[in-house]
Design a protein around this motif. Structure first.
Motif, short mmCIF file in Angstrom:
data_model
loop_
_atom_site.label_atom_id
_atom_site.label_comp_id
_atom_site.label_asym_id
_atom_site.label_seq_id
_atom_site.Cartn_x
_atom_site.Cartn_y
_atom_site.Cartn_z
N ARG A 31 37.23 -23.16 -20.88
CA ARG A 31 36.32 -22.17 -20.30
C ARG A 31 36.31 -20.92 -21.16
O ARG A 31 37.36 -20.35 -21.47
N GLN A 35 30.66 -18.17 -16.87
CA GLN A 35 29.59 -19.15 -16.79
C GLN A 35 29.38 -19.88 -18.12
O GLN A 35 28.26 -20.18 -18.50
N GLU A 36 30.47 -20.16 -18.83
CA GLU A 36 30.33 -20.87 -20.10
C GLU A 36 31.57 -21.70 -20.39
O GLU A 36 32.69 -21.22 -20.24
N SER A 56 19.63 -22.78 -23.91
CA SER A 56 19.84 -21.47 -23.29
C SER A 56 18.89 -20.45 -23.90
O SER A 56 18.28 -20.68 -24.95
N GLY A 321 23.96 -29.32 -11.01
CA GLY A 321 25.20 -29.28 -11.77
C GLY A 321 25.51 -30.60 -12.45
O GLY A 321 24.68 -31.51 -12.50
N ILE A 329 30.72 -28.80 -12.96
CA ILE A 329 30.12 -27.68 -13.69
C ILE A 329 28.86 -27.25 -12.92
O ILE A 329 27.91 -28.01 -12.79
N THR A 333 25.32 -23.11 -15.73
CA THR A 333 26.45 -22.83 -16.62
C THR A 333 26.08 -23.20 -18.06
O THR A 333 25.43 -24.21 -18.31
N VAL A 335 26.84 -24.78 -21.42
CA VAL A 335 27.74 -25.81 -21.94
C VAL A 335 27.40 -26.05 -23.40
O VAL A 335 26.23 -26.04 -23.78
#
Length: 450
Positions: A31, A35-36, A56, A321, A329, A333, A335
């Motif tokens: 992590r 949020q990543e 993103s 998710g 997740i 988020t 990723v």
């Protein structure tokens, strides 16, 4: 919890090394902030990139050109897929290998521009700034493919002009936008007037016409179609210039430290027909270059250890998710994975910090040794990404990289020069042809993550 600590490490050119250390200590998923998460595994590649998750917003902040999006900066999967289909055929491997326009362009750039320049350097014992030289070759190659030979740049022929272009590129995107806009406008102004002479439309014309055909009449102004297609073409130019320059430079750097490997490569290259010499006007076919195992291994290993884009490729967890390595997740988020960590997994690439081209070459049966797990290595080689949004120009990059390397090492040997300008090796055997190129690698210290 915040990701400010990691962001500071990243700003100090320690981001990827910090990630590598963290994954080695904590496992395939870590992590980075509230949020990543970062994932370095086959599961991550499959669930994030093969699944086609949306990008993103970082891409729009970074890769907008002419104020509009292109394939790289398009966030959603469906829009990207629709626009990619317009030009995908122009970067298909089979198309590139049989493209007469690209073959003619390559013959001219290598035989009429590059080899005479290398001869001049070797005969006059001039030190070569390889990054500048390779950047000029890369731009000439890709602009010829995009705009056609008549509208391509000619940076390699004029050393002063090429150097000025490369130095000014560092000033930012605006220079490159202005530089290529007038070339593109001049090309489009001749549309429909040279159909009898044109073998096939240029990539730029194909993109322009493809975008125009997607819109109904009057739906979007011509200037908007121009901006969208220009954004796409400039992105291809920038990507090729950076990728090819980095890989060519590191291949020369590594080979200059391994004179015996240079000799082995030269023997392999001399099996090509026609053999590359200073008098040649037609180069061997891309298909014949593809069959050379040592050349391929050198390129693959350099792409692994010195990936031109080693950074994180962020995606967004979808609605509802997802699950990664047993962790839930949440939707939204960020990723990501990255080539830097993937390429340094010791379970896939033993001694991952060593440049070892032989890892890509299967052992001969008589050696009675277990060969490398090539299918798994190729799955983890992520120099051009993976999935539906992998680099559209990867086959163009590899084809042109191999061509230029073949031209250099059939006709010349390379020597590295240290900071004091002293040759690092005198054990080179250049054979009956060519001379020594004295190479300067002064910019490598500026690429710490590579």
């Amino acid at each position: 919890m915040s990701n400010s600590w990691y962001n500071r490490r990243q700003a100090g050119s320690r981001g990827l090394k910090t990630l590598l250390e963290a994954h080695a200590r904590l496992g395939p998923i870590i992590r980075l902030g509230p949020q990543e998460v970062s994932v370095v595994s086959e599961e991550g590649l499959r669930k994030i990139y093969a699944a086609g998750l949306d990008k993103s917003s970082w891409y729009q902040k970074t890769f907008f050109l002419y104020g509009v999006q292109n394939l790289v900066s398009t966030l959603d999967h469906s829009t990207h897929a629709k626009n990619r289909r317009i030009v995908a055929g122009l970067y298909n491997k089979s198309y590139l290998q049989r493209c007469k326009n690209l073959a003619s362009l390559s013959d001219h750039i290598v035989c009429s521009r590059l080899l005479p320049r290398l001869d001049f350097y070797s005969l006059n014992a001039n030190t070569v700034n390889v990054m500048r030289l390779f950047a000029c070759i890369g731009v000439d190659m890709i602009t010829g493919h995009i705009f056609g030979a008549a509208y391509s740049t000619d940076l390699l022929a004029d050393e002063a002009k090429g150097g000025e272009y490369i130095e000014t590129c560092a000033s930012g995107t605006e220079f490159k936008e202005n530089y290529f806009e007038h070339i593109y406008r001049e090309l489009l102004s001749t549309r429909g007037t040279q159909e009898e002479l044109r073998v096939s439309p240029s990539a730029a014309e194909t993109m322009y016409n493809g975008l125009a055909s997607q819109r109904s009449a009057g739906y979007v102004a011509d200037r908007e179609i121009f901006a969208e297609s220009a954004s796409e073409m400039l992105d291809h130019i920038i990507a090729t210039q950076e990728t090819n320059t980095i890989i060519w430079t590191y291949i020369c750097y590594r080979l200059s430290l391994h004179p015996q490997l240079q000799d082995r490569l030269r023997l392999e290259l001399r099996t090509l027909e026609p053999r590359i010499t200073n008098e040649i006007t037609n180069l061997p076919s891309p298909a014949s270059l593809e069959k050379l195992p040592l050349l391929d291994a050198i390129v693959q290993e350099t792409l692994r250890l010195h990936a031109a884009n080693p950074a994180r490729m962020p995606r967004v967890a979808p609605t509802g998710g997802m699950t990664l390595h047993g962790y839930d997740i949440p939707a939204g988020t960020i990723v990501s994975t990255n080539a830097y960590c993937l390429h340094r997994n010791p379970d896939v690439f033993p001694e991952p910090l060593e440049w070892r081209p032989e890892r890509w070459m299967p052992h001969r049966p008589e050696e009675k040794l277990d060969g490398p797990d090539l299918p798994r290595m190729k799955k983890w080689l992520w120099a051009f990404g993976s999935g539906a949004r992998n680099c559209i120009g990867q086959h163009f990059a590899i084809q042109t990289i191999k061509l230029v390397v073949a031209a250099i090492y059939t006709t010349h040997t390379t020597l590295i020069v240290n900071d004091e300008g002293i040759e690092q090796s005198d054990s080179y055997n250049s054979g009956p042809i060519g001379g020594k190129l004295i190479l300067r690698f002064e910019h490598l210290k500026d690429t710490p993550e590579c």
